[in-house]
Design an enzyme around this catalytic site. Structure first.
Site, mmCIF file in Angstrom:
data_model
loop_
_atom_site.group_PDB
_atom_site.id
_atom_site.type_symbol
_atom_site.label_atom_id
_atom_site.label_comp_id
_atom_site.label_asym_id
_atom_site.label_seq_id
_atom_site.Cartn_x
_atom_site.Cartn_y
_atom_site.Cartn_z
ATOM 1 N N SER A 1 0.871 -1.181 0.000
ATOM 2 C CA SER A 1 0.000 0.000 0.000
ATOM 3 C C SER A 1 0.905 1.228 0.000
ATOM 4 O O SER A 1 2.131 1.101 0.038
ATOM 5 C CB SER A 1 -0.917 -0.020 1.209
ATOM 6 O OG SER A 1 -0.138 -0.220 2.352
ATOM 7 N N GLU B 1 2.152 10.559 -11.036
ATOM 8 C CA GLU B 1 0.965 10.196 -11.823
ATOM 9 C C GLU B 1 -0.286 10.330 -10.965
ATOM 10 O O GLU B 1 -0.201 10.337 -9.734
ATOM 11 C CB GLU B 1 1.076 8.798 -12.408
ATOM 12 C CG GLU B 1 1.046 7.658 -11.435
ATOM 13 C CD GLU B 1 1.081 6.320 -12.175
ATOM 14 O OE1 GLU B 1 0.078 5.969 -12.794
ATOM 15 O OE2 GLU B 1 2.122 5.640 -12.121
ATOM 16 N N LYS C 1 -3.523 9.457 -8.862
ATOM 17 C CA LYS C 1 -3.895 8.269 -8.073
ATOM 18 C C LYS C 1 -5.366 7.999 -8.317
ATOM 19 O O LYS C 1 -6.231 8.754 -7.885
ATOM 20 C CB LYS C 1 -3.635 8.525 -6.597
ATOM 21 C CG LYS C 1 -3.908 7.305 -5.765
ATOM 22 C CD LYS C 1 -3.495 7.510 -4.331
ATOM 23 C CE LYS C 1 -3.713 6.237 -3.531
ATOM 24 N NZ LYS C 1 -5.099 5.761 -3.564
ATOM 25 N N ASP D 1 -9.030 6.412 -8.135
ATOM 26 C CA ASP D 1 -9.857 5.892 -7.056
ATOM 27 C C ASP D 1 -10.598 4.674 -7.595
ATOM 28 O O ASP D 1 -11.755 4.744 -7.984
ATOM 29 C CB ASP D 1 -10.837 6.984 -6.617
ATOM 30 C CG ASP D 1 -11.332 6.738 -5.220
ATOM 31 O OD1 ASP D 1 -10.835 5.790 -4.581
ATOM 32 O OD2 ASP D 1 -12.205 7.490 -4.769
ATOM 33 N N ARG E 1 -6.014 -7.396 -4.828
ATOM 34 C CA ARG E 1 -4.933 -7.175 -3.882
ATOM 35 C C ARG E 1 -5.154 -7.993 -2.604
ATOM 36 O O ARG E 1 -4.217 -8.519 -2.031
ATOM 37 C CB ARG E 1 -4.863 -5.684 -3.555
ATOM 38 C CG ARG E 1 -3.839 -5.330 -2.549
ATOM 39 C CD ARG E 1 -3.818 -3.837 -2.282
ATOM 40 N NE ARG E 1 -2.802 -3.532 -1.308
ATOM 41 C CZ ARG E 1 -2.973 -3.649 -0.011
ATOM 42 N NH1 ARG E 1 -4.121 -4.042 0.482
ATOM 43 N NH2 ARG E 1 -1.977 -3.370 0.823
ATOM 44 N N TYR F 1 0.353 0.710 -13.210
ATOM 45 C CA TYR F 1 1.243 1.711 -12.609
ATOM 46 C C TYR F 1 2.593 1.154 -12.155
ATOM 47 O O TYR F 1 3.431 1.916 -11.693
ATOM 48 C CB TYR F 1 0.558 2.462 -11.468
ATOM 49 C CG TYR F 1 -0.053 1.617 -10.377
ATOM 50 C CD1 TYR F 1 0.736 0.844 -9.528
ATOM 51 C CD2 TYR F 1 -1.429 1.624 -10.186
ATOM 52 C CE1 TYR F 1 0.172 0.089 -8.514
ATOM 53 C CE2 TYR F 1 -2.012 0.873 -9.175
ATOM 54 C CZ TYR F 1 -1.201 0.102 -8.342
ATOM 55 O OH TYR F 1 -1.770 -0.639 -7.343
ATOM 56 N N LYS G 1 -2.647 13.308 -1.186
ATOM 57 C CA LYS G 1 -4.100 13.223 -1.314
ATOM 58 C C LYS G 1 -4.759 14.595 -1.517
ATOM 59 O O LYS G 1 -4.334 15.587 -0.950
ATOM 60 C CB LYS G 1 -4.710 12.574 -0.055
ATOM 61 C CG LYS G 1 -4.239 11.165 0.214
ATOM 62 C CD LYS G 1 -4.637 10.161 -0.844
ATOM 63 C CE LYS G 1 -5.963 9.489 -0.631
ATOM 64 N NZ LYS G 1 -6.133 8.631 0.481
ATOM 65 N N CYS H 1 -48.311 23.611 1.276
ATOM 66 C CA CYS H 1 -47.088 24.248 0.766
ATOM 67 C C CYS H 1 -46.410 25.021 1.904
ATOM 68 O O CYS H 1 -47.069 25.813 2.582
ATOM 69 C CB CYS H 1 -47.443 25.193 -0.384
ATOM 70 S SG CYS H 1 -46.069 26.259 -0.860
ATOM 71 N N CYS I 1 -46.954 29.001 0.900
ATOM 72 C CA CYS I 1 -48.246 29.690 0.798
ATOM 73 C C CYS I 1 -49.400 28.887 1.402
ATOM 74 O O CYS I 1 -50.542 29.330 1.371
ATOM 75 C CB CYS I 1 -48.547 30.017 -0.664
ATOM 76 S SG CYS I 1 -48.939 28.558 -1.634
ATOM 77 N N CYS J 1 -46.804 22.305 -5.319
ATOM 78 C CA CYS J 1 -47.773 23.295 -4.851
ATOM 79 C C CYS J 1 -48.435 23.833 -6.115
ATOM 80 O O CYS J 1 -47.741 24.323 -7.015
ATOM 81 C CB CYS J 1 -47.053 24.421 -4.115
ATOM 82 S SG CYS J 1 -48.048 25.909 -3.989
ATOM 83 N N CYS K 1 -48.265 31.715 -5.141
ATOM 84 C CA CYS K 1 -47.250 31.254 -4.181
ATOM 85 C C CYS K 1 -45.996 32.126 -4.341
ATOM 86 O O CYS K 1 -45.406 32.202 -5.423
ATOM 87 C CB CYS K 1 -46.922 29.789 -4.455
ATOM 88 S SG CYS K 1 -45.542 29.165 -3.492
HETATM 89 N N1 5U1 Z 1 -0.977 5.549 -9.592
HETATM 90 C C1 5U1 Z 1 -0.638 4.674 -8.629
HETATM 91 N N2 5U1 Z 1 -1.508 4.183 -7.775
HETATM 92 N N3 5U1 Z 1 -0.810 3.343 -6.991
HETATM 93 C C2 5U1 Z 1 -1.239 2.560 -5.964
HETATM 94 N N4 5U1 Z 1 0.593 4.176 -8.415
HETATM 95 C C3 5U1 Z 1 0.497 3.325 -7.379
HETATM 96 N N5 5U1 Z 1 1.421 2.552 -6.789
HETATM 97 C C4 5U1 Z 1 1.034 1.778 -5.761
HETATM 98 C C5 5U1 Z 1 -0.311 1.762 -5.328
HETATM 99 C C6 5U1 Z 1 -0.736 0.896 -4.214
HETATM 100 O O1 5U1 Z 1 1.921 0.986 -5.122
HETATM 101 C C7 5U1 Z 1 3.299 1.030 -5.521
HETATM 102 C C8 5U1 Z 1 4.084 0.843 -4.315
HETATM 103 C C9 5U1 Z 1 3.560 -0.010 -6.549
#
Ligand code: 5U1
Length: 678
Positions: A83, A121, A123, A125, A144, A233, A322, A416, A419, A434, A440
């Site tokens: 992570s 780059e 991140k 979601d 994961r 990534y 973040k 209402c 009014c 209404c 009104c």
């Molecule tokens: N863009 C990006 N998201 N992300 C999540 N890079 C990235 N690298 C991660 C994670 C968990 O872990 C690296 C340590 C490979």
């Protein structure tokens, strides 16, 4: 065709289709039109049907398996999926860099001399995933999980078109594991939720939940429909082969082998450039077609990464910076009911103020009573509110586990709130209204604001606050009273002097020169928006003709069905509305004559267009007029009913949605050619 030549052709087709997929998903290019691609796919399907022994698991026809699993099996990650640590402020970022430098044993004197190289780059979601390739073939996809052990989701990742089943080119290690983020684009998320609501199913709270829910389907056919995407990534575990010795070059290698990497990736020097990247992406955030919650910085040199090492399950050489959270927990203090221009009564949540999406919010929309029922919302509940981009804050979920012992049920008032007239439920049973119309005060105020707005009579300087004051002083009973206002009355308003009062009366005077569509739109007839107002003006030519049109002739107008036609006749039959219109005309409102358009023979007859992005050779308004003059319709949003999207520069979510729905996309030159403008 002999079996031998069929085998050769199947191999050729697989290679060609993979190549076109690579160009399309990875390089953002096309070499052949869609029709040619479809023909290749069809030919391959036909041959495989005839010679089933030629089907391989990497064939582009074999993405979607048809056997649902009963459970996901477990996968042991060969190399833990780590992570990321977080930083929230510029100072946190500086401290992170200091720690990296400390680990590298840098002396104080060296620090300012040469800064470290990082790769930045966005991140995403979404949901982290591991993809395992052996001899270039995708053999496993895994979640994961807890970082050491995940779930085998191979069947599902195979359905994702942006994940190659076979790597392109050569030079990749025999065993190569890559990590990335699976996500659902914002526009796809909206389409999935719209579909869920249509089928009385529960919508997803956010795109991340949608991605995770779609991935955890035991039936891959469901996953296949959800249009998941990926950006990889990092390279993970690899054997029997080499990878480049910087993170950036490794990403370039992955890209070359057909894996999709984020186009926003950038190599920078030192923390100042990291911070600049964070700010730059922050500005772009709302325009990106996917949700992000920050940016990631990684030390570029793999050798230095190894020197810096890890802390428990996170690398010390990378961190996530973040953005302010877009979802927060707060308490629903009360629900108030607001009356809109057409009398619709909307519940609005009053919340314990909370900092979310970069601002403090204390109100959120609840849409309608059905939404309250769907959320099972009570006053006193702990709720999750979401504010993404410029979107109005929304209550997305009740946290039932935190429900206090005493809460209050939410009920629609039967009178209402403004009014005290009776509240009635619409025919569809969703909206409460209404029915007192301009009696009104709330509807009166809103109708005046609408009449003065830019797309209607465009009375410059007559903002909401001024309308509120004028109504509070009983100076406006209807929109027609605007034209009776005197500078002497305006000077009495808060913040007004002689100059500003004169300026506003001049603006009111200037608004008398208008157009018929703007005037019709400004009247605020239910469900008559800007486009319908234009259609009415084009079809009938004069206000008189529109006022006296019967239901049947109104329904002959493009885009007007029985419901809108009924709203129009109802509006013009109302004696109060007729009196207001007479008042407006008597005050001197005028517009140029309109040539009634003959649209029946236009080249765009019956076609629905959406126009988005910045056009170079004409304004969007010109393009819309051209489409309408050729018999087409212009809609504000992309849906399955859209025939063409005219996309200019920086076309954002509409382009993504059109792509997701398979709507034909025209650039400006193609549009000009089609419309035969030049
Ligand atoms: N863009 C990006 N998201 N992300 C999540 N890079 C990235 N690298 C991660 C994670 C968990 O872990 C690296 C340590 C490979």
């Amino acid at each position: 065709m002999t079996a031998d030549s069929a085998e050769k052709r199947v191999a050729e087709l697989c290679q060609q289709i993979d190549h076109h997929n690579y160009l399309y998903y990875i390089r953002d290019q096309i070499e052949v039109p869609d029709a040619e691609y479809d023909r290749l796919m069809q030919e391959l399907q036909d041959l495989e049907h005839q010679y089933p022994q030629l089907i391989t698991s990497e064939s582009p026809t074999q993405r979607v398996g048809s056997t649902p699993l009963t459970a996901f099996s477990e996968v042991q990650h060969e190399q833990p999926m780590l992570s990321l640590g977080n930083v929230f402020t510029e100072q946190d970022l500086i401290d992170f860099d200091q720690r990296v430098q400390d680990r590298l044993g840098k002396q104080d004197s060296e620090r300012s001399m040469e800064s470290l190289e990082y790769v930045c780059e966005p991140k995403l979601d979404g949901v982290a995933v591991s993809l395992l390739y052996r001899d270039g073939k995708l053999v496993r996809g895994a979640t994961r999980g807890d970082g050491s052990q995940g779930e085998d989701i191979t069947q599902n990742v195979r359905t994702i078109s942006t994940i190659p089943l076979q790597l392109q080119g050569d030079g990749y290690p025999q065993t190569l594991e890559v990590r990335g983020e699976l996500f659902i684009a914002k526009s796809t998320f909206e389409a999935i939720n719209a579909d869920a609501l249509k089928h009385d199913q529960k919508p997803f709270v956010n795109p991340r939940n949608a991605a995770s829910g779609s991935l955890r389907q035991l039936d891959p056919r469901i996953t296949a429909k959800r249009n998941l995407e990926i950006y990889v990534y990092a390279a993970g575990w690899f054997e029997d082969g080499e990878l480049a010795d910087t993170h950036y070059q490794r990403l370039m290698q992955l890209h070359q082998w057909g894996l999709r990497t984020n186009p926003e990736i950038k190599k920078v020097q030192g923390v100042a450039e990291c911070q600049a990247y964070y700010e730059e992406i922050g500005k772009k955030r709302d325009d990106l077609p996917y949700e992000i919650d920050g940016v990631v910085y990684k030390l570029n040199s793999i050798e230095l990464q190894d020197q810096v090492g890890f802390i428990s399950r996170a690398p010390r050489w990378a961190t996530a910076h973040k953005f302010p959270a877009q979802e927060e927990l707060t308490t629903l203090l009360d629900v108030e009911f607001q009356v809109g221009r057409t009398g619709a009564i909307t519940p609005v949540a009053r919340l314990e103020p909370v900092f979310v999406g970069g601002v403090t919010i204390s109100n959120a929309t609840l849409h309608n009573m059905d939404e309250i029922k769907r959320l099972d919302l009570h006053i006193g509940d702990s709720v999750i509110v979401r504010r993404a981009g410029d979107v109005i804050p929304k209550v997305v979920q009740v946290v039932k586990e935190r429900r206090p012992s005493v809460t209050t049920e939410i009920t629609m008032p039967d009178k209402c709130p403004i009014c005290e007239s009776e509240v009635l439920r619409d025919e569809e049973g969703i909206i409460y209204r209404c029915n007192a119309g301009l009696y009104c005060a709330a509807q009166r105020k809103e109708s005046i604001k609408h009449f003065a707005s830019r797309k209607a009579l465009d009375i410059q300087g007559l903002g909401d606050k001024i309308v509120e004051q004028l109504c509070a002083l009983d100076l406006l009973q209807s929109i027609a009273d605007l034209y009776q206002l005197k500078s002497e009355q305006l000077v009495e308003l808060e913040g007004f002097g002689e100059k500003s009062a004169n300026k506003l009366t001049a603006a009111i005077e200037a608004s008398k020169q208008t157009t018929l569509p703007k005037f019709i739109f400004g009247l605020g007839i239910r469900e008559v928006g800007e486009t319908t107002a234009k259609q009415l003006a084009n079809q009938f030519g004069t206000l008189d003709a529109i006022q006296n049109a019967d239901q049947e002739s109104l329904e002959q107008t493009p885009e007007i069905g029985p419901i809108v036609a009924a709203h129009i006749t109802h509006f013009f039959h109302d004696s109060h509305n007729r009196a207001v219109i007479e008042g407006l005309l008597a005050a001197g409102i005028v517009w140029p004559d309109i040539e009634v358009s003959v649209v029946s023979e236009g080249v765009f007859n019956g076609l629905v267009f959406v126009v988005t992005g910045k056009l170079e050779q004409m304004s969007r308004e010109d393009a819309k007029q051209k489409i309408e003059s050729l018999g087409g319709k212009v809609s504000g949003s992309v849906s399955a009913k859209t025939d063409y999207l005219l996309a200019g520069e920086k076309a954002g979510s509409k382009l993504a949605k059109a792509e997701a729905l398979g709507v034909k996309i025209l650039d400006e030159d193609q549009f000009i050619e089609l419309a035969n403008i030049l």
